[in-house]
Write a protein that holds these residues in place. Sequence first.
Motif, PDB file in Angstrom:
ATOM      1  N   SER A 269       0.832  -1.207   0.000  1.00 11.48           N
ATOM      2  CA  SER A 269       0.000   0.000   0.000  1.00 11.48           C
ATOM      3  C   SER A 269       0.860   1.247   0.000  1.00 11.48           C
ATOM      4  CB  SER A 269      -0.885   0.040   1.248  1.00 11.48           C
ATOM      5  OG  SER A 269      -1.721  -1.090   1.277  1.00 11.48           O
ATOM      6  N   ALA A 270       2.057   1.145   0.563  1.00 12.59           N
ATOM      7  CA  ALA A 270       2.944   2.314   0.620  1.00 12.59           C
ATOM      8  C   ALA A 270       4.362   1.872   0.945  1.00 12.59           C
ATOM      9  CB  ALA A 270       2.464   3.299   1.680  1.00 12.59           C
ATOM     10  N   VAL A 271       5.307   2.719   0.542  1.00 12.32           N
ATOM     11  CA  VAL A 271       6.718   2.537   0.883  1.00 12.32           C
ATOM     12  C   VAL A 271       7.119   3.772   1.690  1.00 12.32           C
ATOM     13  CG1 VAL A 271       9.064   2.340  -0.026  1.00 12.32           C
ATOM     14  CG2 VAL A 271       7.148   1.246  -1.241  1.00 12.32           C
ATOM     15  N   VAL A 272       7.462   3.560   2.952  1.00  8.81           N
ATOM     16  CA  VAL A 272       7.735   4.676   3.867  1.00  8.81           C
ATOM     17  C   VAL A 272       9.236   4.695   4.176  1.00  8.81           C
ATOM     18  CG1 VAL A 272       7.177   5.665   6.127  1.00  8.81           C
ATOM     19  CG2 VAL A 272       5.439   4.344   4.880  1.00  8.81           C
ATOM     20  N   HIS A 273       9.807   5.889   4.193  1.00 11.29           N
ATOM     21  CA  HIS A 273      11.227   5.990   4.539  1.00 11.29           C
ATOM     22  C   HIS A 273      11.491   7.329   5.208  1.00 11.29           C
ATOM     23  CE1 HIS A 273      11.191   8.564   1.060  1.00 11.29           C
ATOM     24  NE2 HIS A 273      12.398   8.985   1.379  1.00 11.29           N
ATOM     25  N   THR A 274      12.686   7.462   5.745  1.00 17.48           N
ATOM     26  CA  THR A 274      13.103   8.685   6.433  1.00 17.48           C
ATOM     27  C   THR A 274      13.795   9.606   5.436  1.00 17.48           C
ATOM     28  OG1 THR A 274      13.575   7.235   8.297  1.00 17.48           O
ATOM     29  CG2 THR A 274      14.402   9.493   8.429  1.00 17.48           C
TER      30      THR A 274
ATOM     31  N   GLU B 294      -4.615   4.777   8.642  1.00 18.33           N
ATOM     32  CA  GLU B 294      -4.266   4.808   7.209  1.00 18.33           C
ATOM     33  C   GLU B 294      -4.072   3.410   6.628  1.00 18.33           C
ATOM     34  OE1 GLU B 294      -1.587   7.895   6.310  1.00 18.33           O
ATOM     35  OE2 GLU B 294      -1.057   7.108   4.338  1.00 18.33           O
ATOM     36  N   TRP B 295      -3.494   2.500   7.410  1.00 15.19           N
ATOM     37  CA  TRP B 295      -3.290   1.127   6.945  1.00 15.19           C
ATOM     38  C   TRP B 295      -3.899   0.173   7.968  1.00 15.19           C
ATOM     39  CZ3 TRP B 295       1.549   4.061   7.216  1.00 15.19           C
ATOM     40  CH2 TRP B 295       1.783   4.763   6.036  1.00 15.19           C
ATOM     41  N   VAL B 296      -4.755  -0.701   7.485  1.00 14.88           N
ATOM     42  CA  VAL B 296      -5.488  -1.607   8.378  1.00 14.88           C
ATOM     43  C   VAL B 296      -5.285  -3.041   7.902  1.00 14.88           C
ATOM     44  CG1 VAL B 296      -7.219   0.130   9.021  1.00 14.88           C
ATOM     45  CG2 VAL B 296      -7.573  -1.288   6.982  1.00 14.88           C
ATOM     46  N   SER B 297      -6.021  -3.954   8.499  1.00 13.58           N
ATOM     47  CA  SER B 297      -5.917  -5.369   8.151  1.00 13.58           C
ATOM     48  C   SER B 297      -6.052  -5.550   6.633  1.00 13.58           C
ATOM     49  CB  SER B 297      -7.033  -6.115   8.886  1.00 13.58           C
ATOM     50  OG  SER B 297      -6.946  -7.464   8.587  1.00 13.58           O
ATOM     51  N   GLY B 298      -5.144  -6.330   6.057  1.00 13.89           N
ATOM     52  CA  GLY B 298      -5.155  -6.533   4.611  1.00 13.89           C
ATOM     53  C   GLY B 298      -4.168  -5.627   3.883  1.00 13.89           C
ATOM     54  N   ASP B 299      -3.746  -4.540   4.542  1.00 14.14           N
ATOM     55  CA  ASP B 299      -2.736  -3.655   3.940  1.00 14.14           C
ATOM     56  C   ASP B 299      -1.332  -4.169   4.263  1.00 14.14           C
ATOM     57  OD1 ASP B 299      -4.375  -1.729   2.711  1.00 14.14           O
ATOM     58  OD2 ASP B 299      -4.696  -0.718   4.632  1.00 14.14           O
ATOM     59  N   GLU B 300      -0.440  -3.948   3.326  1.00  9.22           N
ATOM     60  CA  GLU B 300       0.974  -4.303   3.509  1.00  9.22           C
ATOM     61  C   GLU B 300       1.770  -3.010   3.351  1.00  9.22           C
ATOM     62  OE1 GLU B 300       1.830  -7.870   3.266  1.00  9.22           O
ATOM     63  OE2 GLU B 300       0.034  -8.686   2.310  1.00  9.22           O
ATOM     64  N   VAL B 301       2.584  -2.691   4.337  1.00  7.69           N
ATOM     65  CA  VAL B 301       3.334  -1.427   4.320  1.00  7.69           C
ATOM     66  C   VAL B 301       4.822  -1.734   4.459  1.00  7.69           C
ATOM     67  CG1 VAL B 301       3.532   0.878   5.319  1.00  7.69           C
ATOM     68  CG2 VAL B 301       1.418  -0.400   5.571  1.00  7.69           C
ATOM     69  N   VAL B 302       5.611  -1.110   3.583  1.00  6.79           N
ATOM     70  CA  VAL B 302       7.060  -1.332   3.625  1.00  6.79           C
ATOM     71  C   VAL B 302       7.739  -0.157   4.302  1.00  6.79           C
ATOM     72  CG1 VAL B 302       9.159  -1.677   2.254  1.00  6.79           C
ATOM     73  CG2 VAL B 302       6.970  -2.622   1.442  1.00  6.79           C
ATOM     74  N   PHE B 303       8.602  -0.449   5.252  1.00  4.51           N
ATOM     75  CA  PHE B 303       9.482   0.563   5.842  1.00  4.51           C
ATOM     76  C   PHE B 303      10.882   0.302   5.331  1.00  4.51           C
ATOM     77  CE2 PHE B 303      12.332   1.977   9.395  1.00  4.51           C
ATOM     78  CZ  PHE B 303      12.097   3.339   9.250  1.00  4.51           C
ATOM     79  N   ILE B 304      11.476   1.310   4.695  1.00  5.87           N
ATOM     80  CA  ILE B 304      12.881   1.164   4.284  1.00  5.87           C
ATOM     81  C   ILE B 304      13.744   1.597   5.463  1.00  5.87           C
ATOM     82  CG2 ILE B 304      14.683   1.804   2.655  1.00  5.87           C
ATOM     83  CD1 ILE B 304      12.581   2.320   0.574  1.00  5.87           C
ATOM     84  N   HIS B 305      14.445   0.660   6.019  1.00  2.00           N
ATOM     85  CA  HIS B 305      15.369   0.948   7.132  1.00  2.00           C
ATOM     86  C   HIS B 305      16.644   1.511   6.501  1.00  2.00           C
ATOM     87  CE1 HIS B 305      17.944   0.847  10.494  1.00  2.00           C
ATOM     88  NE2 HIS B 305      17.565  -0.283  11.057  1.00  2.00           N
ATOM     89  N   THR B 306      16.809   2.844   6.632  1.00  2.34           N
ATOM     90  CA  THR B 306      17.909   3.510   5.935  1.00  2.34           C
ATOM     91  C   THR B 306      19.211   3.513   6.729  1.00  2.34           C
ATOM     92  OG1 THR B 306      16.849   5.523   6.759  1.00  2.34           O
ATOM     93  CG2 THR B 306      16.534   5.000   4.421  1.00  2.34           C
ATOM     94  N   GLY B 307      19.222   2.883   7.903  1.00  2.00           N
ATOM     95  CA  GLY B 307      20.481   2.748   8.648  1.00  2.00           C
ATOM     96  C   GLY B 307      20.580   3.719   9.808  1.00  2.00           C
TER      97      GLY B 307
END
Length: 343
Positions: free
Chosen positions: A190-195, A316-329
Amino acid sequence: MGQIGNLDDLLTGVDRVNLVPGVTPLERGPLLDSGAQLWVKRDDLTGLGVGGNKVRKLEFLCGAAVAAGARSLVTVGAAQSNHCRMTAAAGALLGLEVHLVLSGERPQALEGNQLLDALFGAQMHFTGEPDHHWGALEIVRESVTDALAANGLQPYSIPIGGSTAVGALGYIVGYLELSQQLDELGVTASAVVHTSSSGGTHAGLVAGQAICRVLRMPAPPVIAVGVAKGVVIGSPDVTVLANEALSLLPNCPSGTEVAVEDVVVDGDWLGDDYAVPTPEADEAIRWAARRGGWVLDRVYSGKGLSGLLGRAANGEWVSGDEVVFIHTGGVPSVFAPEGVPSL
Ligand SMILES: Cc1ncc(COP(=O)(O)O)c(C=O)c1O
């Protein structure tokens, strides 16, 4: 495109040195309280010099430096800059002298990223400036660059965070790599989240998204959690940077373009300023450590994850949603003074 093999075609004619040893893992995390599934893209494991997002940018920045016949690298950052530390490691690997322009005064004892800067053999120029005086730091970078050029050291000078169009190419690769991993897992994110701080990672990601969109591949939206005031108020202009990066790809699919609406920066998790801890980030750091064994830092990735968790908690994101967090270090700054929250 669809397959990573075709990435070679996309990058034909672009100078690059290999610094990332392969594909970084994409790990399934826990379900969030909202019921959404978390995925973590482990770009803290990009290999070189303890890893982090800047290694991807440095593949192209150093590629350009080597192609230009540079004998030294110059860059700039906050006292505990991860970007500076990874530049120091890249220079060591490539046999280039590295000069780092840093905020603050030289401490009695080097810690965290600075300890590694010294270990990698970089020369540190302490400016006495506060962390967020980016403009003043950039002026010192220019004068160090001029001095090295005058001494015949042919410097390749890298602006803060490596956030040039060349640097942003690294996260076009990052987005396409992630896209292929999601495809192989059958996951529709559903989204790609990063810092985001200097905006180059964000620019590369939205450029990668634009390529996927034009090729009619899944192209999940990118959300940047801003951790510096500049990027939160829209500067540098991520849209312009992203389109500049695309223009550097001779084989970019025609019609690929990043629109202003693609660039989403959430500034609600910054707190008072860059590098000022927030209770939400501290909570996210403890959560990540205790739920996934992930090590996040208080300046960058902790605030980034606090944004993801906060947005999920807001529905914003509930059951059934897949959310990616990019761990930038950012792991080495955990070992700097006040690097971890109360436990
Ligand atoms: C750990 C970490 N995460 C995120 C960022 C932000 O990346 P960018 O400067 O490309 O916005 C940085 C930048 O220094 C960083 O060190």
